[in-house]
Scaffold this active site. Sequence first.
Site, short mmCIF file in Angstrom:
data_model
loop_
_atom_site.label_atom_id
_atom_site.label_comp_id
_atom_site.label_asym_id
_atom_site.label_seq_id
_atom_site.Cartn_x
_atom_site.Cartn_y
_atom_site.Cartn_z
N GLY A 1 -69.62 -73.40 -51.85
CA GLY A 1 -70.96 -74.11 -52.54
C GLY A 1 -71.63 -73.45 -53.18
N ARG B 1 -63.47 -75.30 -54.89
CA ARG B 1 -62.71 -75.23 -53.45
C ARG B 1 -61.33 -75.51 -53.82
NH1 ARG B 1 -68.18 -77.76 -51.74
NH2 ARG B 1 -68.67 -76.15 -50.31
N ASP C 1 -69.15 -69.26 -45.18
CA ASP C 1 -68.29 -68.97 -44.11
C ASP C 1 -66.69 -69.21 -44.59
OD1 ASP C 1 -68.96 -68.14 -41.78
OD2 ASP C 1 -69.53 -70.03 -40.98
N THR D 1 -74.83 -68.53 -49.55
CA THR D 1 -74.97 -69.86 -49.24
C THR D 1 -76.48 -70.14 -48.87
OG1 THR D 1 -74.55 -71.37 -47.26
CG2 THR D 1 -74.43 -69.13 -46.80
N ASP E 1 -77.31 -72.16 -46.68
CA ASP E 1 -77.29 -72.59 -45.28
C ASP E 1 -77.98 -71.53 -44.28
OD1 ASP E 1 -76.39 -74.91 -46.39
OD2 ASP E 1 -74.21 -74.37 -45.83
N ASP F 1 -76.23 -69.51 -42.55
CA ASP F 1 -75.27 -69.67 -41.43
C ASP F 1 -74.22 -68.57 -41.11
OD1 ASP F 1 -73.75 -70.31 -43.47
OD2 ASP F 1 -73.15 -72.22 -42.46
N ARG G 1 -98.26 -93.70 -44.68
CA ARG G 1 -96.81 -93.78 -44.13
C ARG G 1 -96.26 -92.40 -43.35
NH1 ARG G 1 -94.83 -95.71 -50.27
NH2 ARG G 1 -95.03 -97.90 -49.96
N MET H 1 -80.75 -79.90 -46.32
CA MET H 1 -79.19 -79.68 -46.47
C MET H 1 -79.25 -78.45 -45.14
SD MET H 1 -77.48 -79.05 -49.89
CE MET H 1 -76.84 -80.62 -50.94
N ARG I 1 -75.67 -77.98 -43.36
CA ARG I 1 -74.52 -78.01 -42.65
C ARG I 1 -74.85 -78.07 -41.20
NH1 ARG I 1 -69.09 -76.28 -45.55
NH2 ARG I 1 -70.08 -74.80 -46.52
N ALA J 1 -94.71 -79.59 -41.68
CA ALA J 1 -94.12 -80.78 -41.08
C ALA J 1 -94.79 -80.89 -39.85
CB ALA J 1 -92.69 -80.72 -41.40
N ARG K 1 -103.40 -90.14 -41.11
CA ARG K 1 -103.06 -90.97 -42.48
C ARG K 1 -101.33 -90.96 -42.67
NH1 ARG K 1 -106.39 -93.54 -45.04
NH2 ARG K 1 -104.70 -93.67 -46.93
N GLU L 1 -79.46 -82.02 -42.12
CA GLU L 1 -78.68 -83.11 -42.08
C GLU L 1 -77.46 -83.10 -40.89
OE1 GLU L 1 -76.08 -82.03 -45.63
OE2 GLU L 1 -75.84 -80.08 -45.14
N GLN M 1 -81.64 -78.92 -53.75
CA GLN M 1 -81.85 -77.93 -52.93
C GLN M 1 -80.82 -76.63 -53.58
OE1 GLN M 1 -82.07 -79.33 -48.75
NE2 GLN M 1 -81.31 -80.79 -49.94
P1 ADP Z 1 -68.26 -72.08 -48.17
O1 ADP Z 1 -67.69 -70.68 -48.83
O2 ADP Z 1 -69.52 -72.42 -48.98
O3 ADP Z 1 -68.16 -72.25 -46.88
P2 ADP Z 1 -65.77 -73.77 -48.19
O4 ADP Z 1 -65.78 -73.76 -46.74
O5 ADP Z 1 -65.40 -75.04 -48.90
O6 ADP Z 1 -67.24 -73.37 -48.80
O7 ADP Z 1 -64.58 -72.75 -48.52
C1 ADP Z 1 -64.54 -72.39 -49.96
C2 ADP Z 1 -62.96 -71.89 -50.12
O8 ADP Z 1 -62.70 -70.94 -49.40
C3 ADP Z 1 -61.95 -73.22 -49.82
O9 ADP Z 1 -61.92 -74.03 -50.89
C4 ADP Z 1 -60.67 -72.45 -49.67
O10 ADP Z 1 -60.05 -72.14 -50.74
C5 ADP Z 1 -61.29 -71.02 -49.11
N1 ADP Z 1 -61.09 -71.36 -47.37
C6 ADP Z 1 -61.95 -71.84 -46.72
N2 ADP Z 1 -61.51 -71.86 -45.48
C7 ADP Z 1 -60.19 -71.08 -45.50
C8 ADP Z 1 -59.28 -70.85 -44.48
N3 ADP Z 1 -59.50 -71.02 -43.24
N4 ADP Z 1 -58.10 -70.40 -44.96
C9 ADP Z 1 -58.14 -69.90 -46.21
N5 ADP Z 1 -58.99 -70.24 -47.12
C10 ADP Z 1 -60.08 -70.78 -46.76
#
Ligand code: ADP
Length: 319
Positions: A12, A73, A104, A126, A128, A130, A163, A170, A172, A187, A215, A223, A252
């Site tokens: 992302g 991805r 991650d 990211t 997130d 996280d 209301r 977002m 995750r 909030a 009010r 999410e 976002q």
């Molecule tokens: P983010 O990095 O934002 O968490 P994703 O989880 O979609 O996004 O991961 C992005 C890309 O990283 C995936 O499309 C894939 O190419 C690679 N990737 C994610 N998880 C794995 C994994 N367990 N093994 C190998 N490549 C991975």
Amino acid sequence: MLKSISLLTSGGDSPGMNAAARAVVRTAVYEGVKVWGINNGYKGMIEDDMRELNGRSVSDLIQRGGTFLGTARSEEFKTEAGRKTALKNLKTHGIEGVVIIGGDGSLTGGALLEKMGMPIVGLPGTIDNDVWGTDYTIGADTAANTIVDAINKLRDTASAHRRIILIEVMGRKSGWLAMTAGIAGGAEYILVPEVKMDLDDMCCELRESYERGKRYSIIVVAEGAGSAAGIGKIVAARTGIETRVSVLGHIQRGGSPTVEDRMKASMLGEKAALALMNGVSNVVFGFDAGKVVEINLADAVHNQKTLDPELVRLARVLV
Ligand code: ADP
């Protein structure tokens, strides 16, 4: 010192990835090291979609959201065959290390490439927030500011109509964005996956507060805590108060990065490039209590980050 490094953005996108990439490129150029930009994350690595960059390649970028390298991805990268092709392409160009900017999943992919012998330095990119081991990820501050801006606007209209407004944000599985933006936006309720919330209690309190003349109320829903639309229906049915739902969605992810994201992404980008060029591998750079820290890559991807209990406590007191 390495002679040729590369960088990619993956998963992302998040505002500030450009600032980080710019810092990686300019640091490498400053040190006289070749730097390659890989387009569209691991997909570009497999498809050999890469080009050599110079200082000018990253002009006019620091203020832009998104990522000039593109992101994607790649299912193929999850296979050993895909990673072997990627590695071969890097070696063909004489690339000796990769800076990976992503979440991650992207860092998990990086750890696998590292095991195959390619030096890797990761940066947490990211919205997130996280990633384990760092209290900061590139883009989370900008996203939190975008949400606060939306809360301010929704507050105006909520108050005009008496209301309840639910805002789905977002994050995750993480409640960081909701918690931070919810506290900063004032909030009334913040629903996050990490903390169990009794909807019955919340609806009772809402009804009582409206009877006392309140009010409007703003409920921020992460999410990961459920769908705001579903929760909104329950709230409307149990309180009898008019309820509206706003799902903020990809707004976002975009926007010009905040000063915090530009500064921290720049600092992380410089550190990542310097470390990689000087033979460091298998690490992620992040922040802890305002200082840049080095985290083991395997630790960063294998551990689960938890929501800071201080934030939860603060929300309990203030919200
Ligand atoms: P983010 O990095 O934002 O968490 P994703 O989880 O979609 O996004 O991961 C992005 C890309 O990283 C995936 O499309 C894939 O190419 C690679 N990737 C994610 N998880 C794995 C994994 N367990 N093994 C190998 N490549 C991975």
